[in-house]
Design a protein around this motif. Structure first.
Motif, PDB file in Angstrom:
ATOM      1  N   LYS A 189       0.779  -1.317   0.000  1.00  0.00           N
ATOM      2  CA  LYS A 189      -0.095   0.248   0.275  1.00  0.00           C
ATOM      3  C   LYS A 189       1.018   1.155  -0.092  1.00  0.00           C
ATOM      4  O   LYS A 189       0.683   2.302   1.125  1.00  0.00           O
ATOM      5  CB  LYS A 189      -0.773   0.078   1.402  1.00  0.00           C
ATOM      6  N   ALA A 191       2.229   4.235  -1.590  1.00  0.00           N
ATOM      7  CA  ALA A 191       1.374   5.013  -2.491  1.00  0.00           C
ATOM      8  C   ALA A 191       2.352   6.198  -3.246  1.00  0.00           C
ATOM      9  O   ALA A 191       2.367   6.016  -4.860  1.00  0.00           O
ATOM     10  CB  ALA A 191       0.215   5.507  -1.859  1.00  0.00           C
ATOM     11  N   PRO A 203      -5.180   4.625  -8.154  1.00  0.00           N
ATOM     12  CA  PRO A 203      -6.484   4.839  -7.512  1.00  0.00           C
ATOM     13  C   PRO A 203      -6.579   3.109  -7.190  1.00  0.00           C
ATOM     14  O   PRO A 203      -7.736   3.349  -6.324  1.00  0.00           O
ATOM     15  CB  PRO A 203      -7.792   5.196  -8.445  1.00  0.00           C
ATOM     16  N   GLU A 206      -6.950   2.838  -3.452  1.00  0.00           N
ATOM     17  CA  GLU A 206      -7.978   3.787  -2.575  1.00  0.00           C
ATOM     18  C   GLU A 206      -9.211   3.043  -2.864  1.00  0.00           C
ATOM     19  O   GLU A 206     -10.126   3.163  -2.474  1.00  0.00           O
ATOM     20  CB  GLU A 206      -8.059   4.506  -3.331  1.00  0.00           C
ATOM     21  N   ARG A 217     -15.915   2.233  -7.206  1.00  0.00           N
ATOM     22  CA  ARG A 217     -14.525   2.550  -7.612  1.00  0.00           C
ATOM     23  C   ARG A 217     -13.274   2.137  -8.606  1.00  0.00           C
ATOM     24  O   ARG A 217     -12.734   2.290 -10.325  1.00  0.00           O
ATOM     25  CB  ARG A 217     -13.492   3.072  -6.043  1.00  0.00           C
ATOM     26  N   ASP A 250     -10.849  -5.393  -0.889  1.00  0.00           N
ATOM     27  CA  ASP A 250      -9.025  -5.161  -1.170  1.00  0.00           C
ATOM     28  C   ASP A 250      -8.972  -5.732  -1.989  1.00  0.00           C
ATOM     29  O   ASP A 250      -8.022  -6.733  -1.642  1.00  0.00           O
ATOM     30  CB  ASP A 250      -8.631  -5.544  -0.098  1.00  0.00           C
TER      31      ASP A 250
END
Length: 365
Positions: A189, A191, A203, A206, A217, A250
């Protein structure tokens, strides 16, 4: 003699060991009603066989040693799935597909993790071999949820993942080395790390959380529709268990899903700390290299038992010295656990009994 055990090993004493037997019986009982027949592979087998049956499998968690008889390396199973795969493509290779198999037994890992210090555990589960379709995956997830509920687990939650998400979205746009780095950064994770490789994948980090919002999303990200069929399939699986468990997604989670293909899922409970099971789709390799799809789940007995979930109260009936044997037989037929006194000074308290046979009936203590 101190009675010490190696680090990561433990004894399970009464009544917890009895509870373990009941737990496995309830899980396998649900599986049997869905047509999953039980197999019982050995604790150890040839390491090269155990490590080659799952397309993305490995033996990094397996304890290995040299067999003094064959002089070949054996491995103690760290997971039962590969063994079920071996049985499916060898001893039961002639069986019509899909093949439904269930199992329960101990597994052993080479080392423990910081989150789970145990190295010796009990595992139960089901494997559906021959299909990894939406219908097959939906059935497997339903069986797992029903089995957990039959075992007394409440507050269930299912967390879905798409293990090959980055590969699918990347297509041929990234070379193998860059794709591997991207997977690592997504797993962490990270970023900043993802942005440094390709900001288009930011994205994805997120796109995690409650299932419906996370799916929305993901669909917005998938402008090229590379994920369309996967997302539609995942939505159908989720719809099949709607209302039976809380659902989350996830999409970049790959830790522990190294041999899963398009779908992975983990089980949790509000009453139990940590993960209580996981599963997904995967590929079994036949002799000669032919590949066969499969989907299944494994449940972990230890966290369920340690939380006391599904534990039954002890109902032990003390039979005083001289109680006729035929009376004891009748009471056992009625469902009592009877403990007969073998000496005149024996007591129900000493035998941890909840009831005593007195004045022609079972009386609670």
């Amino acid at each position: 003699m101190t009675g010490l055990l190696p680090e990561g090993f433990h004894d399970r004493l009464p009544p917890a060991a009895d509870a373990a037997t009941r737990l496995e019986g309830r899980v396998l009982g649900v599986a049997r009603l869905y047509g999953y027949e039980q197999v019982d592979p050995p604790l150890a087998e040839f390491a090269d066989e155990l490590g080659s049956r799952l397309k993305a499998g490995g033996l990094r968690d397996a304890v290995r040693f040299v067999d003094p008889v064959s002089q070949r390396t054996l491995a103690i199973r760290p997971d039962l799935t590969a063994q079920v795969g071996r049985i499916a493509v060898t001893r039961m290779g002639h069986h019509p597909r899909p093949l439904r198999l269930s199992y329960a037994g101990p597994v052993m890992k080479l080392s423990a993790s910081a989150l789970n210090p145990q190295r010796s555990m009990r595992q139960m589960g089901c494997e559906l071999i021959g299909l990894d379709t939406v219908a097959a995956a939906s059935e497997v997830v339903r069986v797992a949820i029903e089995a957990l509920r039959a075992a007394g687990v409440t507050g269930l939650a299912v967390d879905f993942t798409l293990p090959d998400l980055a590969d699918t979205l990347a297509g041929d746009s990234l070379d193998a080395e860059t794709l591997a780095q991207l997977r690592e950064r997504l797993d962490a994770k990270d970023a900043g790390g993802v942005a440094a490789i390709d900001p288009r994948y930011l994205p994805l980090i997120e796109a995690a959380g409650p299932f419906d919002a996370a799916m929305a999303r993901l669909r917005a990200i998938d402008a090229g529709k590379a994920l369309g069929s996967r997302l539609d399939g995942l939505a159908e699986i989720a719809a099949s268990i709607q209302g039976q468990a809380a659902l989350t997604l996830d999409p970049t989670e790959r830790h522990g899903f190294e041999f899963q293909s398009w779908l992975g899922f983990s089980f949790f409970s509000t009453a139990i700390r940590g993960e209580i099971g996981r599963g997904g789709s995967y590929t079994i390799v036949h002799d000669g290299g032919r590949e066969e799809p499969a989907v299944g789940f494994s449940l972990y007995a230890d966290p369920i038992l340690d939380a006391g979930v599904g534990a039954d109260a002890r109902r032990r009936l003390f039979l005083p010295l001289g109680t006729p044997a035929d009376l004891g037989a009748r009471l056992r037929a009625e469902g009592w656990v009877t403990v007969a006194a073998l000496e005149a000074d024996d007591t129900p308290e000493a035998q941890l009994c909840s009831h005593v046979w007195q004045d022609g009936k079972a009386q609670a203590l």
